[in-house]
Design a protein around this motif. Structure first.
Motif, PDB file in Angstrom:
ATOM      1  N   GLU A  49       0.842  -1.183   0.000  1.00 61.72           N
ATOM      2  CA  GLU A  49       0.000   0.000   0.000  1.00 61.72           C
ATOM      3  C   GLU A  49       0.878   1.234   0.000  1.00 61.72           C
ATOM      4  N   LEU A  50       0.385   2.312  -0.606  1.00 60.69           N
ATOM      5  CA  LEU A  50       1.137   3.563  -0.611  1.00 60.69           C
ATOM      6  C   LEU A  50       1.321   4.045   0.821  1.00 60.69           C
ATOM      7  N   GLY A  51       2.551   4.444   1.137  1.00 58.55           N
ATOM      8  CA  GLY A  51       2.866   4.913   2.475  1.00 58.55           C
ATOM      9  C   GLY A  51       2.889   6.421   2.564  1.00 58.55           C
ATOM     10  N   ARG A  52       3.314   6.910   3.704  1.00 58.59           N
ATOM     11  CA  ARG A  52       3.411   8.344   3.967  1.00 58.59           C
ATOM     12  C   ARG A  52       4.771   8.640   4.559  1.00 58.59           C
ATOM     13  N   GLY A  53       5.023   9.904   4.728  1.00 54.23           N
ATOM     14  CA  GLY A  53       6.184  10.374   5.464  1.00 54.23           C
ATOM     15  C   GLY A  53       5.695  11.319   6.543  1.00 54.23           C
ATOM     16  N   ASP A  54       6.510  12.291   6.914  1.00 52.06           N
ATOM     17  CA  ASP A  54       6.084  13.285   7.891  1.00 52.06           C
ATOM     18  C   ASP A  54       5.128  14.272   7.231  1.00 52.06           C
ATOM     19  N   ILE A  55       5.457  14.696   6.023  1.00 52.26           N
ATOM     20  CA  ILE A  55       4.667  15.703   5.324  1.00 52.26           C
ATOM     21  C   ILE A  55       4.006  15.145   4.066  1.00 52.26           C
ATOM     22  N   GLY A  56       4.746  14.364   3.305  1.00 52.92           N
ATOM     23  CA  GLY A  56       4.258  13.931   2.006  1.00 52.92           C
ATOM     24  C   GLY A  56       3.767  12.505   1.942  1.00 52.92           C
ATOM     25  N   LYS A  57       3.216  12.179   0.795  1.00 50.29           N
ATOM     26  CA  LYS A  57       2.726  10.829   0.528  1.00 50.29           C
ATOM     27  C   LYS A  57       3.659  10.136  -0.453  1.00 50.29           C
ATOM     28  N   GLN A  58       3.682   8.831  -0.388  1.00 46.18           N
ATOM     29  CA  GLN A  58       4.458   8.033  -1.316  1.00 46.18           C
ATOM     30  C   GLN A  58       3.715   7.958  -2.651  1.00 46.18           C
ATOM     31  N   LEU A  59       4.473   7.987  -3.729  1.00 47.99           N
ATOM     32  CA  LEU A  59       3.915   7.848  -5.067  1.00 47.99           C
ATOM     33  C   LEU A  59       4.243   6.459  -5.598  1.00 47.99           C
ATOM     34  N   LYS A  60       3.484   6.000  -6.586  1.00 45.82           N
ATOM     35  CA  LYS A  60       3.699   4.649  -7.110  1.00 45.82           C
ATOM     36  C   LYS A  60       5.027   4.505  -7.837  1.00 45.82           C
ATOM     37  N   LYS A  61       5.325   5.437  -8.771  1.00 48.28           N
ATOM     38  CA  LYS A  61       6.494   5.259  -9.632  1.00 48.28           C
ATOM     39  C   LYS A  61       7.527   6.372  -9.541  1.00 48.28           C
ATOM     40  N   ASN A  62       7.244   7.415  -8.783  1.00 45.73           N
ATOM     41  CA  ASN A  62       8.146   8.571  -8.726  1.00 45.73           C
ATOM     42  C   ASN A  62       8.588   8.863  -7.304  1.00 45.73           C
ATOM     43  N   TRP A  63       9.788   9.408  -7.188  1.00 45.82           N
ATOM     44  CA  TRP A  63      10.271   9.886  -5.901  1.00 45.82           C
ATOM     45  C   TRP A  63       9.460  11.116  -5.530  1.00 45.82           C
ATOM     46  N   ASN A  64       9.188  11.291  -4.260  1.00 45.71           N
ATOM     47  CA  ASN A  64       8.499  12.475  -3.767  1.00 45.71           C
ATOM     48  C   ASN A  64       9.457  13.184  -2.816  1.00 45.71           C
ATOM     49  N   ILE A  65       9.850  14.402  -3.169  1.00 45.81           N
ATOM     50  CA  ILE A  65      10.870  15.126  -2.418  1.00 45.81           C
ATOM     51  C   ILE A  65      10.312  16.484  -2.007  1.00 45.81           C
ATOM     52  N   PHE A  66      10.406  16.783  -0.714  1.00 39.11           N
ATOM     53  CA  PHE A  66       9.895  18.032  -0.157  1.00 39.11           C
ATOM     54  C   PHE A  66      11.005  18.776   0.551  1.00 39.11           C
ATOM     55  N   LEU A  67      11.017  20.076   0.401  1.00 45.32           N
ATOM     56  CA  LEU A  67      11.864  20.943   1.205  1.00 45.32           C
ATOM     57  C   LEU A  67      10.911  21.871   1.943  1.00 45.32           C
ATOM     58  N   ARG A  68      10.946  21.829   3.263  1.00 49.05           N
ATOM     59  CA  ARG A  68       9.964  22.567   4.049  1.00 49.05           C
ATOM     60  C   ARG A  68      10.675  23.402   5.105  1.00 49.05           C
ATOM     61  N   HIS A  69      10.205  24.598   5.287  1.00 50.60           N
ATOM     62  CA  HIS A  69      10.692  25.465   6.357  1.00 50.60           C
ATOM     63  C   HIS A  69       9.469  25.973   7.105  1.00 50.60           C
ATOM     64  N   THR A  70       9.612  26.259   8.370  1.00 48.59           N
ATOM     65  CA  THR A  70       8.463  26.709   9.150  1.00 48.59           C
ATOM     66  C   THR A  70       7.928  28.048   8.649  1.00 48.59           C
ATOM     67  N   ALA A  71       8.707  28.783   7.878  1.00 50.19           N
ATOM     68  CA  ALA A  71       8.208  30.024   7.282  1.00 50.19           C
ATOM     69  C   ALA A  71       7.066  29.732   6.314  1.00 50.19           C
ATOM     70  N   ASN A  72       6.963  28.479   5.862  1.00 53.50           N
ATOM     71  CA  ASN A  72       5.863  28.086   4.982  1.00 53.50           C
ATOM     72  C   ASN A  72       4.550  27.943   5.747  1.00 53.50           C
ATOM     73  N   GLY A  73       4.590  28.087   7.060  1.00 57.13           N
ATOM     74  CA  GLY A  73       3.378  28.056   7.853  1.00 57.13           C
ATOM     75  C   GLY A  73       2.998  26.709   8.416  1.00 57.13           C
ATOM     76  N   THR A  74       3.823  25.698   8.243  1.00 58.82           N
ATOM     77  CA  THR A  74       3.502  24.368   8.740  1.00 58.82           C
ATOM     78  C   THR A  74       4.634  23.881   9.635  1.00 58.82           C
ATOM     79  N   LEU A  75       4.270  23.349  10.794  1.00 60.20           N
ATOM     80  CA  LEU A  75       5.291  22.757  11.660  1.00 60.20           C
ATOM     81  C   LEU A  75       5.813  21.486  11.011  1.00 60.20           C
ATOM     82  N   ASN A  76       7.062  21.188  11.257  1.00 56.16           N
ATOM     83  CA  ASN A  76       7.635  19.958  10.728  1.00 56.16           C
ATOM     84  C   ASN A  76       8.491  19.298  11.804  1.00 56.16           C
TER      85      ASN A  76
END
Length: 84
Positions: A49-76
């Motif tokens: 089954e598709l999994g998750r991370g802290d912020i993002g979701k897993q995709l079937k065939k592609n890497w999912n890469i996030f760069l997040r800073h708290t200035a974006n308004g979301t705690l990480n």
């Protein structure tokens, strides 16, 4: 995945990204309160089954890469750990 392991263990530390943890399928790297999350695709990991991370979701065939800073308004994960 072998290329990712090289990237995770050698390249990111040279750029001052510290491996913090693995949350579900996502690999979390911190640079202060900035967070880099890399989630490998389902076809490489082999989970049913598709999994998750802290912020993002897993995709079937592609890497999912996030760069997040708290200035974006979301705690990480990195921000929370830098405050404790």
């Amino acid at each position: 995945m072998e290329e990712f392991e090289n990237y995770k263990d050698q390249i990111l530390p040279k750029k001052n990204w510290i491996f913090r943890s693995k949350i579900n399928e996502g690999y979390i790297f911190c640079q202060g309160s900035r967070q880099l999350e890399i989630i490998p695709p389902q076809v490489l990991v082999g989970n049913n089954e598709l999994g998750r991370g802290d912020i993002g979701k897993q995709l079937k065939k592609n890497w999912n890469i996030f760069l997040r800073h708290t200035a974006n308004g979301t705690l990480n994960e990195c921000y929370l750990r830098s405050r404790s």
